[in-house]
Design a protein around this motif. Structure first.
Motif, PDB file in Angstrom:
ATOM      1  N   GLY A  75       0.802  -1.225   0.000  1.00 51.68           N
ATOM      2  CA  GLY A  75       0.000   0.000   0.000  1.00 51.68           C
ATOM      3  C   GLY A  75       0.828   1.264   0.000  1.00 51.68           C
ATOM      4  N   LYS A  76       2.150   1.122  -0.035  1.00 50.41           N
ATOM      5  CA  LYS A  76       3.028   2.289  -0.035  1.00 50.41           C
ATOM      6  C   LYS A  76       3.231   2.812  -1.456  1.00 50.41           C
ATOM      7  CE  LYS A  76       5.649   0.998   4.096  1.00 50.41           C
ATOM      8  NZ  LYS A  76       7.010   0.715   4.649  1.00 50.41           N
ATOM      9  N   ARG A  77       3.440   4.121  -1.554  1.00 45.85           N
ATOM     10  CA  ARG A  77       3.678   4.728  -2.858  1.00 45.85           C
ATOM     11  C   ARG A  77       5.085   4.391  -3.341  1.00 45.85           C
ATOM     12  NH1 ARG A  77       0.890   8.823  -0.150  1.00 45.85           N
ATOM     13  NH2 ARG A  77       2.850   9.835   0.420  1.00 45.85           N
ATOM     14  N   ARG A  78       5.191   4.179  -4.636  1.00 48.00           N
ATOM     15  CA  ARG A  78       6.478   3.810  -5.232  1.00 48.00           C
ATOM     16  C   ARG A  78       7.169   5.069  -5.743  1.00 48.00           C
ATOM     17  NH1 ARG A  78       5.527  -1.243  -9.147  1.00 48.00           N
ATOM     18  NH2 ARG A  78       7.809  -1.105  -9.146  1.00 48.00           N
ATOM     19  N   GLY A  79       7.859   5.730  -4.818  1.00 50.53           N
ATOM     20  CA  GLY A  79       8.551   6.974  -5.138  1.00 50.53           C
ATOM     21  C   GLY A  79       7.675   8.180  -4.870  1.00 50.53           C
ATOM     22  N   ALA A  80       8.171   9.358  -5.289  1.00 49.08           N
ATOM     23  CA  ALA A  80       7.449  10.597  -5.011  1.00 49.08           C
ATOM     24  C   ALA A  80       7.697  11.620  -6.111  1.00 49.08           C
ATOM     25  CB  ALA A  80       7.882  11.169  -3.660  1.00 49.08           C
ATOM     26  N   VAL A  81       6.695  12.464  -6.331  1.00 47.43           N
ATOM     27  CA  VAL A  81       6.821  13.614  -7.224  1.00 47.43           C
ATOM     28  C   VAL A  81       6.524  14.860  -6.402  1.00 47.43           C
ATOM     29  CG1 VAL A  81       5.991  14.753  -9.313  1.00 47.43           C
ATOM     30  CG2 VAL A  81       6.099  12.255  -9.223  1.00 47.43           C
ATOM     31  N   SER A  82       7.489  15.770  -6.347  1.00 45.42           N
ATOM     32  CA  SER A  82       7.346  16.985  -5.551  1.00 45.42           C
ATOM     33  C   SER A  82       7.502  18.214  -6.427  1.00 45.42           C
ATOM     34  CB  SER A  82       8.398  17.030  -4.434  1.00 45.42           C
ATOM     35  OG  SER A  82       8.285  15.902  -3.590  1.00 45.42           O
ATOM     36  N   CYS A  83       6.741  19.245  -6.100  1.00 42.06           N
ATOM     37  CA  CYS A  83       6.836  20.526  -6.793  1.00 42.06           C
ATOM     38  C   CYS A  83       7.002  21.620  -5.752  1.00 42.06           C
ATOM     39  CB  CYS A  83       5.578  20.773  -7.630  1.00 42.06           C
ATOM     40  SG  CYS A  83       5.612  22.275  -8.641  1.00 42.06           S
TER      41      CYS A  83
END
Length: 244
Positions: A75-83
Motif C-alpha cells: 500500500g506504499k507509494r512507489r517513489g514521489a513527485v514533488s513541486c
C-alpha cells in the motif's frame, strides 16, 4: 476560487523533483517504470518524445494529475513527485490546485473552452488559482499579448481567431502570473514567423531569470537546438522511461 499555499516557504532546492517515482499508468501511456528528474530554479530541461499522448501524460505526472503508483502488497507509494518542495500525494485538492496555479502549461490539445471568449480562456487559470486582482491580471495579459504580436487582449471566441493568433494566445496564458514551473509540450514550430519564435524565447529567458524552471517536451530536437546550452539536461522519453 481563491486558493493559497499557506505556510509554504522557500526551503526547497528543486522546483520539480521526481524521485524513483513510478506513474500509475498502463502500457499505452507513460511506462510504469522509475523516473528520476531534479530541476532547479531557472533550469531548462529538454525531453525528446515523439508520442503526443505520452508527452501529455508525462506533463500530467509532473503536475500531480497522474498519481504515483501504489505497491499492492504494502500500500506504499512507489517513489514521489514533488513541486516546490511539496509532495503532490500529500496535498488535499485545494492546496494541489493552488500549487498548480504556479505552473504554466502549453499542451498539444491547447484546451480552449469554445463557449468562452479568448480573454476569459487566457485569464481563467490565474483567476481560479490565485488571489491576484483582476485589473492587474488584465494589464499583464495585455502586455504579454503585445509581446507576442497581438494588438491587445482578444475578446473573440477561439474559433474566430486564426491558428497563429491562437498560438500567440496560448503563449500568453502559459506565461501569465509569473509561473514557477513551465510544462511545455511542443511549444514552438519552425514554420512559425521568426518574430513569434524570438518572442517566445525572450519570454522564456526572462521567466528563467526570475527563477522559473522549464520542462520542454518536444518531438524534434531542431526546435530547441538554437536555445540549447552546455550543461542543460537532455532526456529521451520512450518505452523504457526517461533516459539520458
Amino acid at each position: 476560487m481563491d486558493n493559497t499555499l499557506t505556510g509554504m516557504g522557500r526551503d526547497y532546492d528543486f522546483i520539480l523533483k521526481l524521485d524513483e517515482a513510478v506513474p500509475s499508468s498502463d502500457s499505452t501511456g507513460l511506462p510504469p517504470v522509475k523516473y528520476n528528474l531534479f530541476v532547479e530554479p531557472g533550469e531548462c530541461v529538454f525531453v525528446e518524445c515523439r508520442d503526443e499522448f505520452r508527452s501529455a501524460q508525462f506533463a500530467d505526472f509532473c503536475a500531480g494529475i497522474l498519481p504515483v503508483k501504489e505497491d499492492p502488497a504494502t500500500g506504499k507509494r512507489r517513489g514521489a513527485v514533488s513541486c516546490m518542495g511539496l509532495d503532490w500525494a500529500e496535498l488535499d485538492e485545494r492546496r494541489a490546485n493552488a500549487l498548480r496555479g504556479r505552473i504554466g502549461r502549453i499542451t498539444v490539445e491547447s484546451g480552449w473552452i469554445d463557449l468562452y471568449e479568448m480573454h476569459l480562456n487566457i485569464l481563467w487559470p490565474s483567476l481560479h488559482h490565485s488571489r491576484a486582482p483582476y485589473d492587474r491580471l488584465v494589464g499583464e495579459a495585455v502586455k504579454l499579448c503585445q509581446s507576442f504580436g497581438l494588438p491587445g487582449l482578444p475578446t473573440q471566441l477561439p474559433e474566430k481567431l486564426s491558428a497563429l493568433d491562437r498560438k500567440r494566445a496560448e503563449y500568453v496564458r502559459a506565461f501569465m502570473n509569473n509561473p514557477s514551473l513551465l510544462l511545455l509540450e511542443n511549444p514552438v514550430s519552425l514554420t512559425a514567423p521568426v518574430e513569434l519564435y524570438n518572442a517566445f524565447f525572450t519570454e522564456l529567458t526572462a521567466a528563467r531569470e526570475r527563477g522559473c524552471a522549464v520542462i520542454w517536451v518536444g518531438a524534434e530536437r531542431s526546435a530547441w537546438s538554437g536555445y540549447l546550452q552546455q550543461g542543460m539536461q537532455r532526456f529521451r522519453l520512450g518505452d523504457n522511461g526517461l533516459l539520458k
